[in-house]
Scaffold this motif. Structure first.
Motif, mmCIF file in Angstrom:
data_model
loop_
_atom_site.group_PDB
_atom_site.id
_atom_site.type_symbol
_atom_site.label_atom_id
_atom_site.label_comp_id
_atom_site.label_asym_id
_atom_site.label_seq_id
_atom_site.Cartn_x
_atom_site.Cartn_y
_atom_site.Cartn_z
ATOM 1 N N VAL A 1 0.872 -1.167 0.104
ATOM 2 C CA VAL A 1 0.013 -0.055 0.003
ATOM 3 C C VAL A 1 0.921 1.195 0.026
ATOM 4 C CG1 VAL A 1 -1.493 1.289 1.362
ATOM 5 C CG2 VAL A 1 -2.084 -1.148 0.955
ATOM 6 N N SER A 2 1.835 1.277 0.679
ATOM 7 C CA SER A 2 2.716 2.503 0.876
ATOM 8 C C SER A 2 3.551 2.559 -0.454
ATOM 9 C CB SER A 2 3.842 2.413 2.042
ATOM 10 O OG SER A 2 4.574 1.315 1.882
ATOM 11 N N THR A 3 3.784 1.500 -0.994
ATOM 12 C CA THR A 3 4.640 1.659 -2.475
ATOM 13 C C THR A 3 3.491 2.207 -3.489
ATOM 14 O OG1 THR A 3 5.787 -0.235 -1.814
ATOM 15 C CG2 THR A 3 5.814 0.217 -4.147
ATOM 16 N N ALA A 4 2.456 1.649 -3.528
ATOM 17 C CA ALA A 4 1.331 2.120 -4.289
ATOM 18 C C ALA A 4 1.032 3.778 -4.162
ATOM 19 C CB ALA A 4 -0.029 1.530 -4.281
ATOM 20 N N VAL A 5 1.085 4.198 -2.984
ATOM 21 C CA VAL A 5 0.866 5.495 -2.467
ATOM 22 C C VAL A 5 1.867 6.402 -3.156
ATOM 23 C CG1 VAL A 5 0.697 7.136 -0.715
ATOM 24 C CG2 VAL A 5 -0.618 5.044 -0.637
ATOM 25 N N VAL A 6 3.302 5.935 -2.869
ATOM 26 C CA VAL A 6 4.498 6.722 -3.273
ATOM 27 C C VAL A 6 4.201 6.899 -4.935
ATOM 28 C CG1 VAL A 6 6.939 6.584 -3.770
ATOM 29 C CG2 VAL A 6 6.133 6.320 -1.308
ATOM 30 N N LEU A 7 4.080 5.596 -5.513
ATOM 31 C CA LEU A 7 4.139 5.677 -7.197
ATOM 32 C C LEU A 7 3.045 6.523 -7.605
ATOM 33 C CD1 LEU A 7 5.020 1.852 -7.836
ATOM 34 C CD2 LEU A 7 6.722 4.008 -8.112
ATOM 35 N N GLY A 8 1.837 6.474 -6.817
ATOM 36 C CA GLY A 8 0.978 7.269 -7.282
ATOM 37 C C GLY A 8 1.145 8.932 -7.055
ATOM 38 N N CYS A 9 1.780 9.089 -6.045
ATOM 39 C CA CYS A 9 1.925 10.509 -5.922
ATOM 40 C C CYS A 9 3.068 11.028 -7.294
ATOM 41 C CB CYS A 9 2.647 10.839 -4.628
ATOM 42 S SG CYS A 9 1.459 10.645 -3.048
#
Length: 94
Positions: free
Chosen positions: A69-77
């Motif tokens: 989830v944290s990886t997806a949030v960073v990549l989304g940002c």
């Protein structure tokens, strides 16, 4: 006539002699911090501190999901910033 050495050279030679004498000492006194910690730990020894934290015994669970989830949030940002910069560059007058 004997020529006297300048004072700063005499100090340098004396300091070099003192350093050689100190380095050749058989017993070296511990630093003040080491003495303080030894005295403190004599009555209250510190507990063991692991090099790495204890592993989580759950093979699959919330811990592995949160990293995704944290990886997806960073990549989304990062993707949102790229899109925003592209949009601003597209709208800028030439």
């Amino acid at each position: 006539m004997e020529q006297e050495m300048p004072e700063h050279e005499q100090d340098g030679q004396e300091r070099e002699f003192d350093l050689r004498w100190a380095d050749s000492a058989e017993h070296k006194e511990p630093s003040a911090r080491a003495r303080m910690l030894a005295a403190r730990w004599k009555h209250n020894p510190p507990g063991p501190v692991p090099f790495r934290p204890e592993p989580d015994h759950r093979s699959r669970g919330r811990g592995s999901r949160s990293s995704w989830v944290s990886t997806a949030v960073v990549l989304g940002c990062v993707a949102a910033v790229i899109v925003l910069l592209g949009y601003l560059n597209f709208r800028a007058p030439y």
